[in-house]
Design a protein around this motif. Structure first.
Motif, mmCIF file in Angstrom:
data_model
loop_
_atom_site.group_PDB
_atom_site.id
_atom_site.type_symbol
_atom_site.label_atom_id
_atom_site.label_comp_id
_atom_site.label_asym_id
_atom_site.label_seq_id
_atom_site.Cartn_x
_atom_site.Cartn_y
_atom_site.Cartn_z
ATOM 1 N N MET A 1 51.521 37.300 57.357
ATOM 2 C CA MET A 1 51.420 38.528 56.569
ATOM 3 C C MET A 1 51.306 38.234 55.079
ATOM 4 N N ARG A 2 51.954 37.179 54.627
ATOM 5 C CA ARG A 2 51.842 36.818 53.212
ATOM 6 C C ARG A 2 50.419 36.373 52.893
ATOM 7 N N TYR A 3 49.820 35.579 53.770
ATOM 8 C CA TYR A 3 48.419 35.188 53.568
ATOM 9 C C TYR A 3 47.500 36.405 53.633
ATOM 10 N N ALA A 4 47.794 37.322 54.561
ATOM 11 C CA ALA A 4 46.976 38.536 54.671
ATOM 12 C C ALA A 4 47.028 39.323 53.368
ATOM 13 N N GLU A 5 48.214 39.425 52.776
ATOM 14 C CA GLU A 5 48.364 40.114 51.494
ATOM 15 C C GLU A 5 47.566 39.393 50.408
ATOM 16 N N ASP A 6 47.670 38.066 50.368
ATOM 17 C CA ASP A 6 46.911 37.282 49.385
ATOM 18 C C ASP A 6 45.416 37.565 49.504
ATOM 19 N N ILE A 7 44.923 37.554 50.744
ATOM 20 C CA ILE A 7 43.491 37.721 50.989
ATOM 21 C C ILE A 7 43.022 39.119 50.609
ATOM 22 N N VAL A 8 43.777 40.144 51.012
ATOM 23 C CA VAL A 8 43.365 41.514 50.711
ATOM 24 C C VAL A 8 43.326 41.750 49.201
ATOM 25 N N LEU A 9 44.336 41.272 48.480
ATOM 26 C CA LEU A 9 44.356 41.448 47.028
ATOM 27 C C LEU A 9 43.185 40.726 46.376
ATOM 28 N N PHE A 10 42.887 39.536 46.859
ATOM 29 C CA PHE A 10 41.747 38.792 46.334
ATOM 30 C C PHE A 10 40.435 39.487 46.676
ATOM 31 N N MET A 11 40.309 39.970 47.915
ATOM 32 C CA MET A 11 39.066 40.594 48.343
ATOM 33 C C MET A 11 38.788 41.889 47.593
#
Length: 401
Positions: free
Chosen positions: A73-83
């Motif tokens: 979930m932390r990686y998912a958050e990182d990716i969504v914010l970056f995307m």
């Protein structure tokens, strides 16, 4: 307006705290100070506080199997914010064919292009079709990530050395053929799920990037002013500290591009405002004889906002960080690995944006583009009676497709 969430999951990453402050305040020159503050502090807080809504592919749905795995979930958050930032660059690729898998970028040019409330955004229709007809799998996803350069973004965030490492037996190779190591601390199944999700995110830019997460909308939020003033407060401290610095160090802290501070960095996304003598749309902020009836330049503002300027209309009551004592890791418990991952992702996209901007400047503008730019800057530099009004950015059409 703030969402406090990103594509359906609450943003849980902590804002930069004492560890960040120590890193920024120990910067040895302006370039490092800019990188620490702009990429780590500034780059994070707008997205984390503002958030993202209107995602076609919600995290909770796409990664439901891993909902209780904090690392995924932390990686998912990182990716969504970056995307949410990366997706804006799709406008630069409008109507461009990215490849056999990603297909052509399609962006609406008016509300007439929006047939319902779910497609008024940039997208990759070829990928969306593959998702709908069932041909979208890991191989397809990796090809999309490669054609959109997102795979290289992930690789660079992990470390350039790892990206180009060809040895398969040392555990850090993240080439296309060894995608299992694209993320630290995840197993193969988790990594596959995140790569699939990232490719889906690339296919459809979220429709609602909340106001605080946007450059123009964020100024309407009170947090904006406290957050950005904290940056200036740090800069004041560093400039006062430089009283005892060497002449070389003073050059770094008290000049602009004269010492080539930002010339080759990923900050240069706007040539008209990046030089020491560049004219800015600001004037009459304080008493200053040398800039009377004139727009300011970067050099003017750097001089005028020095903490030793007695005409400065504000002063900080303290430049101390008394709450940052002892073991800094106990003060804010920042997840350094993921903070660095997001910072590296942001650095990568900014650098690519700067490269595209530089290529556009070198190519030249069409007559239509020049007309639009001139109209915009004429409205921005609205005081035509100022002595240096003619020093505003003025464009000429020099390129014919």
């Amino acid at each position: 307006e703030r969402a406090g969430s990103a594509c359906g999951i609450p943003t849980t990453s902590k804002l930069p705290g004492c560890q960040f402050a120590e890193r920024a305040m120990s910067s040895k020159d302006l370039r490092k100070f800019w990188a620490n503050v702009e990429l780590r502090y500034h780059g994070d807080q707008h997205g984390l506080i503002g958030g993202v809504r209107g995602c076609k592919f919600e995290v909770g749905t796409e990664l439901s199997e891993f909902a209780h795995n904090t690392t995924v979930m932390r990686y998912a958050e990182d990716i969504v914010l970056f995307m949410s930032i990366w997706g804006r660059t799709l406008f630069a690729y409008d109507d461009m064919d990215l490849g056999d898998y990603a297909g052509t970028v399609v962006c609406p040019h008016s509300t007439d292009d929006c047939v319902d409330d779910t497609d008024c955004t940039c997208s990759l229709p070829t990928v969306l079709e593959a998702i709908d007809n069932g041909s979208f799998d890991l191989d397809y996803a990796i090809n999309v990530l490669t054609e959109t350069s997102l795979y290289s973004d992930i690789a660079s965030a992990r470390g350039w050395a790892a990206m180009f490492d060809v040895a398969d037996d040392d555990g850090d190779d993240i080439s296309i053929d060894n995608w299992q190591n694209a993320f630290v601390d995840l197993d193969t199944k988790q990594t596959e799920a995140l790569l699939l999700y990232t490719a889906k995110q690339a296919a459809y830019h979220p429709r609602s990037i909340m106001a605080y997460a946007l450059s123009l909308g964020s100024v309407n939020d009170p947090i904006f002013w406290g957050a950005h003033n904290s940056w200036e407060r740090m800069w004041h401290w560093k400039r006062i500290e430089s009283v005892t610095a060497t002449d070389h160090e003073k050059t770094w802290w008290n000049s602009w591009n004269e010492s080539d501070v930002l010339a080759d960095s990923n900050a240069a996304t706007c040539t008209w405002s990046s030089g020491a003598e560049s004219t800015l749309p600001f004037y009459d902020l304080m008493k200053d004889e040398s800039t009377e009836n004139k727009y300011y330049t970067n050099k003017d503002m750097l001089r005028m906002f020095h903490p030793d300027n007695k005409a400065l209309p504000h002063i900080y009551d303290s430049l101390e960080y008394n709450h940052c004592t002892g073991d800094l890791s106990d003060n804010d418990d920042v997840d350094v690995q993921h903070a660095d991952f997001r910072t590296n992702l942001m650095s990568s996209v900014r650098k690519k944006m700067a490269q595209r901007y530089g290529a556009k400047v070198e190519r030249g503008y069409t007559d239509h583009e020049a007309t639009q730019l001139n109209s915009y800057y004429e409205s921005l530099f609205h005081m035509k009676t100022l002595d240096n009004y003619e020093d505003r950015p003025i464009y000429e059409g020099t390129y014919s497709p």
